[in-house]
Motif scaffolding. Structure first.
Motif, PDB file in Angstrom:
ATOM      1  N   LEU A   1      -9.035  -0.263  -8.723  1.00 16.81           N
ATOM      2  CA  LEU A   1      -7.979  -1.092  -9.309  1.00 16.81           C
ATOM      3  C   LEU A   1      -7.458  -0.464 -10.597  1.00 16.81           C
ATOM      4  O   LEU A   1      -6.252  -0.434 -10.857  1.00 16.81           O
ATOM      5  N   ILE A   2      -8.384   0.063 -11.391  1.00 15.20           N
ATOM      6  CA  ILE A   2      -7.972   0.645 -12.670  1.00 15.20           C
ATOM      7  C   ILE A   2      -7.339   2.020 -12.465  1.00 15.20           C
ATOM      8  O   ILE A   2      -6.364   2.375 -13.130  1.00 15.20           O
ATOM      9  N   SER A   3      -7.864   2.791 -11.502  1.00 17.80           N
ATOM     10  CA  SER A   3      -7.352   4.152 -11.306  1.00 17.80           C
ATOM     11  C   SER A   3      -6.056   4.197 -10.509  1.00 17.80           C
ATOM     12  O   SER A   3      -5.207   5.042 -10.746  1.00 17.80           O
ATOM     13  N   PHE A   4      -5.953   3.323  -9.534  1.00 14.76           N
ATOM     14  CA  PHE A   4      -4.766   3.347  -8.664  1.00 14.76           C
ATOM     15  C   PHE A   4      -4.099   1.976  -8.666  1.00 14.76           C
ATOM     16  O   PHE A   4      -4.026   1.299  -7.634  1.00 14.76           O
ATOM     17  N   PRO A   5      -3.596   1.545  -9.835  1.00 13.09           N
ATOM     18  CA  PRO A   5      -3.113   0.162  -9.921  1.00 13.09           C
ATOM     19  C   PRO A   5      -1.980  -0.140  -8.947  1.00 13.09           C
ATOM     20  O   PRO A   5      -1.919  -1.242  -8.410  1.00 13.09           O
ATOM     21  N   VAL A   6      -1.129   0.824  -8.686  1.00  9.79           N
ATOM     22  CA  VAL A   6       0.019   0.522  -7.818  1.00  9.79           C
ATOM     23  C   VAL A   6      -0.447   0.259  -6.394  1.00  9.79           C
ATOM     24  O   VAL A   6      -0.156  -0.776  -5.803  1.00  9.79           O
ATOM     25  N   ASN A   7      -1.214   1.213  -5.862  1.00 12.19           N
ATOM     26  CA  ASN A   7      -1.668   1.045  -4.474  1.00 12.19           C
ATOM     27  C   ASN A   7      -2.589  -0.153  -4.314  1.00 12.19           C
ATOM     28  O   ASN A   7      -2.650  -0.765  -3.254  1.00 12.19           O
ATOM     29  N   MET A   8      -3.314  -0.468  -5.377  1.00 12.39           N
ATOM     30  CA  MET A   8      -4.286  -1.553  -5.251  1.00 12.39           C
ATOM     31  C   MET A   8      -3.639  -2.925  -5.417  1.00 12.39           C
ATOM     32  O   MET A   8      -4.299  -3.952  -5.250  1.00 12.39           O
ATOM     33  N   THR A   9      -2.378  -2.957  -5.808  1.00 19.04           N
ATOM     34  CA  THR A   9      -1.726  -4.265  -5.938  1.00 19.04           C
ATOM     35  C   THR A   9      -0.454  -4.352  -5.105  1.00 19.04           C
ATOM     36  O   THR A   9       0.386  -5.199  -5.345  1.00 19.04           O
ATOM     37  N   SER A  10      -0.304  -3.454  -4.125  1.00 20.71           N
ATOM     38  CA  SER A  10       0.805  -3.631  -3.181  1.00 20.71           C
ATOM     39  C   SER A  10       0.196  -4.104  -1.878  1.00 20.71           C
ATOM     40  O   SER A  10      -0.638  -3.428  -1.297  1.00 20.71           O
ATOM     41  N   TRP A  11       0.592  -5.248  -1.475  1.00 20.41           N
ATOM     42  CA  TRP A  11      -0.048  -5.868  -0.322  1.00 20.41           C
ATOM     43  C   TRP A  11       0.878  -5.840   0.873  1.00 20.41           C
ATOM     44  O   TRP A  11       2.016  -6.255   0.776  1.00 20.41           O
ATOM     45  N   PRO A  12       0.431  -5.363   2.003  1.00 18.95           N
ATOM     46  CA  PRO A  12       1.274  -5.443   3.199  1.00 18.95           C
ATOM     47  C   PRO A  12       1.482  -6.910   3.548  1.00 18.95           C
ATOM     48  O   PRO A  12       0.592  -7.728   3.331  1.00 18.95           O
ATOM     49  N   VAL A  13       2.640  -7.206   4.058  1.00 15.06           N
ATOM     50  CA  VAL A  13       2.911  -8.588   4.434  1.00 15.06           C
ATOM     51  C   VAL A  13       2.102  -8.929   5.684  1.00 15.06           C
ATOM     52  O   VAL A  13       2.071  -8.159   6.642  1.00 15.06           O
ATOM     53  N   ALA A  14       1.449 -10.050   5.635  1.00 17.77           N
ATOM     54  CA  ALA A  14       0.630 -10.459   6.777  1.00 17.77           C
ATOM     55  C   ALA A  14       1.499 -10.577   8.011  1.00 17.77           C
ATOM     56  O   ALA A  14       2.603 -11.105   7.966  1.00 17.77           O
ATOM     57  N   GLY A  15       1.013 -10.031   9.107  1.00 18.11           N
ATOM     58  CA  GLY A  15       1.728 -10.130  10.372  1.00 18.11           C
ATOM     59  C   GLY A  15       2.785  -9.059  10.567  1.00 18.11           C
ATOM     60  O   GLY A  15       3.403  -8.970  11.622  1.00 18.11           O
ATOM     61  N   SER A  16       2.996  -8.202   9.572  1.00 15.74           N
ATOM     62  CA  SER A  16       4.021  -7.169   9.693  1.00 15.74           C
ATOM     63  C   SER A  16       3.385  -5.885  10.178  1.00 15.74           C
ATOM     64  O   SER A  16       3.289  -4.906   9.466  1.00 15.74           O
ATOM     65  N   PHE A  17       2.933  -5.910  11.406  1.00 14.68           N
ATOM     66  CA  PHE A  17       2.191  -4.808  11.997  1.00 14.68           C
ATOM     67  C   PHE A  17       2.786  -3.436  11.733  1.00 14.68           C
ATOM     68  O   PHE A  17       3.923  -3.161  12.121  1.00 14.68           O
ATOM     69  N   GLY A  18       2.033  -2.593  11.108  1.00 18.64           N
ATOM     70  CA  GLY A  18       2.419  -1.188  11.027  1.00 18.64           C
ATOM     71  C   GLY A  18       3.665  -0.884  10.226  1.00 18.64           C
ATOM     72  O   GLY A  18       4.014   0.266  10.067  1.00 18.64           O
TER      73      GLY A  18
ATOM     74  N   ASN B   1     -12.194  -5.825   0.078  1.00 13.70           N
ATOM     75  CA  ASN B   1     -11.659  -6.119  -1.248  1.00 13.70           C
ATOM     76  C   ASN B   1     -10.470  -5.256  -1.648  1.00 13.70           C
ATOM     77  O   ASN B   1     -10.101  -5.225  -2.812  1.00 13.70           O
ATOM     78  N   VAL B   2      -9.909  -4.533  -0.674  1.00 12.40           N
ATOM     79  CA  VAL B   2      -8.735  -3.702  -0.996  1.00 12.40           C
ATOM     80  C   VAL B   2      -7.595  -4.065  -0.054  1.00 12.40           C
ATOM     81  O   VAL B   2      -7.817  -4.630   1.022  1.00 12.40           O
ATOM     82  N   PRO B   3      -6.352  -3.738  -0.452  1.00 11.32           N
ATOM     83  CA  PRO B   3      -5.226  -3.989   0.461  1.00 11.32           C
ATOM     84  C   PRO B   3      -5.374  -3.097   1.706  1.00 11.32           C
ATOM     85  O   PRO B   3      -5.865  -1.967   1.616  1.00 11.32           O
ATOM     86  N   ALA B   4      -4.938  -3.606   2.847  1.00  8.52           N
ATOM     87  CA  ALA B   4      -5.075  -2.858   4.096  1.00  8.52           C
ATOM     88  C   ALA B   4      -4.238  -1.581   4.094  1.00  8.52           C
ATOM     89  O   ALA B   4      -4.443  -0.689   4.912  1.00  8.52           O
ATOM     90  N   SER B   5      -3.319  -1.495   3.144  1.00  3.53           N
ATOM     91  CA  SER B   5      -2.427  -0.333   3.129  1.00  3.53           C
ATOM     92  C   SER B   5      -2.946   0.806   2.251  1.00  3.53           C
ATOM     93  O   SER B   5      -2.296   1.822   2.103  1.00  3.53           O
TER      94      SER B   5
END
Ligand code: SF4
Ligand code: SF4
Lengths: 443, 333
Positions: free
Chosen positions: B133-150, B89-93
């Motif tokens: 989500l509430i504590s770290f809104p920026v990190n929790m809503t920045s999503w790595p682009v799918a397929g953009s390895f690393g 439930n979190v972004p992979a980044s």
């Protein structure tokens, strides 16, 4: 779609190991112990004393009320003593010890194997014979049959149901009975119909016994008011309320008896006993017992005299396996465990199941994970997890409103619970307490 | 007397089902979605999942051992499952330390204080996630682009976020959707989003596995999806320029993950089919309400937590159908 009951149910491994074994007559024991209380209701009163000579089939203890049953000697010989002894309940119970000498039967009893299908008695005479013969429900409930056959005032039986379901895993005595004594059973059904004054009877058989269904259907086809209904395999279909629902679609109201929807249920072994009692003058002093278990050398179906010690049956089936951990009177879902094997076979002994040590122990109990599996398998639509909690907290009033008294103690909930919670143990406790509460309210 | 045997009340046999089998069964069912996330987000998926699982299990072990002083029960698999679900439930980044904070909230606040396994009212993974989500809104809503390895720097918004922004800026929905992947791509999982939620197909596979293995029943997932589809469908029919179609709503965001894996959490869902259907329908409708009018683009987590709160009420007032719940006919007796 095969018929079955609608709410809940489970399908435990069937393990019908002795299904293909023909019924064998077990050798006569040297002594027997016959308890005087083998039925629900008041124990019978012993009418013999030390030194009395007995014939097979002779009355030895007299029924002591309406809800009670006569007890007959299963052997010929001499009364050794009238004293307490072990019985299936685990508590010492009054009974009659007899030393066996020969095998001399009361000459009233017709010992021939001929089928006697002609019926020349009326309802009252049939009922009297059933009552005299001491017949009780042989499926394990041991409720006196004549009581069932006399509906209370104002209620009328409309349909007779014969329980050929044998839904308990392992047990095969009714199955064998249908295959080997189908003709007699049909006569028994007709006698019961006459006794009840109903014009319709249905035999319900689960689909895992196609040979019995074929046999009984063939025989029933000759009688236009007896039918056979194959049922989908589902435990506890042998429960009276479940069977009535499956076969007739009628639902016995909460707290009421089957007769309230016009149904009377008897099982196969009982029906056979009725045939023998009425047509052959033979009181109930022997029955068919399945001796079985995965570690048993020779799973068998034995015809046994009441009072024979369980250890003799086990010997005849190949002896007690070394790793035996538990011995059960009846099937694995509802049977009672014995502490030892020196216990007599009684009218309610439908099977002896031997379980190895590793299956005898229950697994460790975990917290309830609220998976609701117990709710979905309960055939009475109850919430076992809640009943257990309420029973633990001893809130008996709420337990009553949550319908704990409707529980038929089928064990489906405990069987299913992934957390191995002893649901039924606590529900039983709750039923005892709530039952007492209800009785205390009556003036 | 001879040997004495075990005396215990009936039943004497057991189905063989167990808490461990259920927990590990659910984890197994999450495998397709995990594989998909590794294909999309690379080793970051592995890192996030391993850390979340390790942290949840470690916190449970420490709490049981040193605070509650009971025999540790981590082998039951429930803490590990919470870890996997938190990771999904979190972004992979998301940075590892934030994940550890989330795990502490899941186990240390949402689960153990209530009495541990079986007693927590709210889904622990979701409580942890919402806290993050509430504590770290920026990190929790920045999503790595799918397929953009690393490639750490590349981030993309989720389809739901793009939709919400587009609507805010006054664009017609049809136009916004044109700029997004087609529904089929969304269904397969070609989109930005939390680690485990992106492929509806992979989640569906896991869901079907759980249905076949009878780990869950159909009532909750089906009622969540059907109610979300009907509710969003009504608005879409009324005004397709303002509202996206129901298929889009089903295959985006965390709806599939929520329907099959979060809402079906046994501990925090109702105890009979009737109540489960009401519960599921509530989640479906609340999710769409939040997506349409809420502050966040996605609402599954909140919807489930709100319905979790209603479970005791549902259990109390919605009872299973009892056998023999009929009036005794007055003609007899
Ligand atoms: S034992 Fe009682 S509570 Fe348990 S499933 Fe059977 S009827 Fe329901
Ligand atoms: S089956 Fe066992 S674990 Fe599941 S709800 Fe019932 S009592 Fe709880």
């Amino acid at each position: 779609m095969l018929k079955t009951f609608k709410i809940g149910g489970v399908h435990p491994a069937e393990n019908k190991l002795s299904a293909s074994k023909a019924i064998e007559v077990l050798a006569l024991p040297k002594t027997v112990f016959i308890p005087v209380g083998q039925h629900i209701g008041a124990p019978a009163e012993a009418i013999v004393k030390k030194g009395d000579k007995l014939m097979v089939g002779q009355l030895i203890a007299k029924s002591s009320g309406f809800v009670s049953a006569n007890i007959h000697s299963s052997v010929s010989g001499t009364v050794k003593k009238v004293e307490t002894g072990p019985d299936t309940s685990g508590y010492p119970k009054m009974g009659i010890y007899i030393d066996v000498e020969d095998d001399i039967w009361d000459e009233q009893i017709d010992r021939s194997a001929d089928l006697k299908s002609e019926i020349n008695l009326d309802s009252a005479a049939i009922l009297a014979k059933i009552q005299n013969a001491g017949i009780v429900g042989l499926g394990g409930a041991t409720f006196p049959t004549h009581v069932k056959l006399m509906p209370p005032k104002g209620m009328k039986a409309e349909v007779l149901l014969i329980n050929g379901v044998e839904c308990e895993p392992y047990l095969t005595s009714d199955h064998r009975m249908m295959l080997e004594h189908g003709e007699e059973l049909i006569v028994g059904v007709k006698l019961l119909m006459l006794a009840l004054n109903v014009d319709k009877a249905t035999i319900g058989i689960e689909n895992n016994k196609p040979d019995a269904i074929a046999k009984m259907s063939g025989l029933a086809a000759r009688h236009k008011n007896i039918s056979v209904i194959p049922l989908k395999v589902k435990y506890p279909q042998g429960g009276e309320k479940q069977l009535i629902k499956a076969v007739t679609g009628r639902e016995v109201p909460s707290g009421a008896l089957p007769i309230s929807v016009g149904a009377v249920v008897t099982n196969i072994a009982t029906t056979f006993a009725v045939y023998e009692a009425v047509q052959k003058n033979k009181p109930l002093f022997e029955r068919v017992v399945t001796v079985t278990g995965k570690t048993v050398k020779n799973p068998s179906n034995f015809k046994v005299r009441i009072g024979t010690t369980v250890s003799e049956l086990i010997e005849a089936a190949g002896g007690l396996p070394e790793n035996c951990g538990k011995i059960i009177n009846g099937g694995p879902m509802m049977g009672k465990a014995f502490a030892n094997t020196e216990i007599p076979v009684s009218k309610g002994t439908s099977g002896i199941l031997i379980m190895p040590e590793k299956e005898a122990k229950r697994s460790e109990t975990m917290p309830c994970i609220r998976c609701s599996r117990c709710v979905s398998v309960c055939p009475m639509g109850l919430e076992p997890f809640l009943l257990m909690t309420l029973s633990e907290r001893q809130v008996w009033e709420q337990l009553e409103t949550e319908k704990v008294m409707d529980c038929i103690e089928c064990g489906s909930c405990s069987y299913t619970c992934p957390a191995n919670r002893p649901l039924l143990d606590f529900i039983r406790l709750g039923k005892v307490k709530v039952g007492a509460l209800i009785r205390s309210r009556k003036p | 007397m001879g040997k004495l045997f075990t005396i215990s009340p009936s039943p004497h046999v057991h189905s063989g089902d167990s808490v461990n089998k259920i927990m590990y069964g659910v984890i197994l069912a999450l495998l397709p979605a995990f594989i998909w996330s590794v294909m999309m987000f690379g080793l970051d998926s592995v890192r996030v999942t391993l850390i979340a699982v390790a942290a949840c299990v470690a916190f449970e072990l420490l709490i049981q051992k040193f605070i509650l002083k009971v025999k540790p029960q981590i082998a039951d698999g429930s803490a590990a499952l919470t870890g996997v679900l938190l990771a999904f439930n979190v972004p992979a980044s998301v940075p590892s330390w934030m994940l550890i904070v989330g795990a502490l909230v899941s186990i240390g606040i949402a689960k153990m204080p209530f009495g541990g396994l079986g007693n927590n009212p709210f889904n622990p993974a979701l409580v942890g996630r919402v806290f993050m989500l509430i504590s770290f809104p920026v990190n929790m809503t920045s999503w790595p682009v799918a397929g953009s390895f690393g490639v750490d720097a590349v981030t993309a918004a989720t389809p739901l976020a793009l939709l919400k922004e587009g609507i805010k800026s006054g664009q017609p929905v049809v136009e916004i959707l044109k700029g997004l992947p087609a529904n089929m791509d969304l269904f397969l999982g070609n989109m930005g989003g939390s680690l485990g939620e992106i492929s509806a197909l992979a989640l569906l596979l896991g869901g079907v596995f759980m249905l076949i293995r009878k780990i869950i029943t159909w009532h909750i997932p089906v009622s969540v999806m059907v109610s979300a589809a009907i509710f969003s469908g009504i608005f879409w029919l009324i005004d397709p320029t303002k509202f996206a179609d129901p298929i889009f709503h089903l295959v985006t965001g965390g709806l599939m993950l929520g329907a099959f894996f979060m809402a079906t959490d046994m501990v925090t869902s109702p105890m009979n089919p009737k109540a489960q259907i009401i519960f599921g329908a509530g989640i479906g409708i609340l999710t769409i309400l939040i997506r349409f009018w809420g502050a966040y683009p996605e609402g599954v987590s909140f919807a489930i937590l709100i319905m979790n709160a209603l479970v005791p009420l549902l259990n109390r007032y919605v009872k299973p159908k009892r056998f023999g719940e009929v009036k005794i006919q007055s003609t007899k007796g």
